[in-house]
Design an enzyme around this catalytic site. Structure first.
Site, PDB file in Angstrom:
ATOM      1  N   GLY A  51       0.934  -1.160   0.085  1.00 24.98           N
ATOM      2  CA  GLY A  51       0.064   0.048   0.111  1.00 24.98           C
ATOM      3  C   GLY A  51       1.031   1.409  -0.162  1.00 24.98           C
ATOM      4  CG  HIS A  52       4.382   1.259   0.496  1.00 24.88           C
ATOM      5  ND1 HIS A  52       5.273   0.650  -0.286  1.00 24.88           N
ATOM      6  CD2 HIS A  52       4.172   0.675   1.519  1.00 24.88           C
ATOM      7  CE1 HIS A  52       5.627  -0.439   0.158  1.00 24.88           C
ATOM      8  NE2 HIS A  52       5.005  -0.572   1.469  1.00 24.88           N
TER       9      HIS A  52
END
Ligand code: TYD
Length: 135
Positions: A51-52
């Site tokens: 999630g990045h």
């Protein structure tokens, strides 16, 4: 970077009745020097990791055990890869958003990274990533 830079890399596999063996050599099987290796394990059911995006870090992700999905987004389109073989790696260039989910019980994620850990290399804000990917 666009999704076209993401590649499934089939690693060498030495079949052996005593148990199979695979290996990775930097520059030979993957296009970067390995500066760091880390692994993710004991993931509770239903959890998500990642999630990045990374500004510089390139990586190879291998499902050493079990299975999970890696979702890659380049700011315009996204693609989901299901990893479930310990002799297959997913090469992810820098500059792409990536998340992992759908972890099976006892799955182990091996990550080979082109950089040492540096929090400043992370883009953790999705809106910032989308903005930077679509200047
Ligand atoms: P993070 O990369 O955010 O995990 P994921 O993307 O897999 O969900 O890392 C989680 C925490 O661990 C964060 O506080 C940074 C730390 N960390 C290190 O200290 N060294 C490392 O090599 C990595 C990958 C993470």
């Amino acid at each position: 970077m666009t999704l076209s830079g993401v590649k499934i890399i089939e690693l060498p596999k030495i079949l052996d009745p005593r148990g199979n063996l695979s290996f990775i050599e930097e520059h030979n099987h993957i296009p970067f020097k390995i500066e760091r290796t880390y692994w993710i394990y004991d993931v509770p059911g239903g959890q998500k990791r990642g999630g990045h995006a990374f500004k510089e870090q390139q990586e190879l992700v291998v499902a050493l055990s079990g299975s999970f999905d890696v979702i890659i987004h380049d700011g315009k389109a996204e693609k989901r890869f299901h990893l479930n073989r310990s002799y297959v790696g997913l090469y992810i260039p820098n500059g792409l958003w990536r998340q992992m989910d759908n972890f099976s019980t006892n799955s182990v994620v091996l990550v080979l990274s082109s950089t040492v850990f540096d929090e400043a290399d992370y883009i953790r804000d999705y809106n910032q990533f989308i903005k930077e990917a679509n200047p």
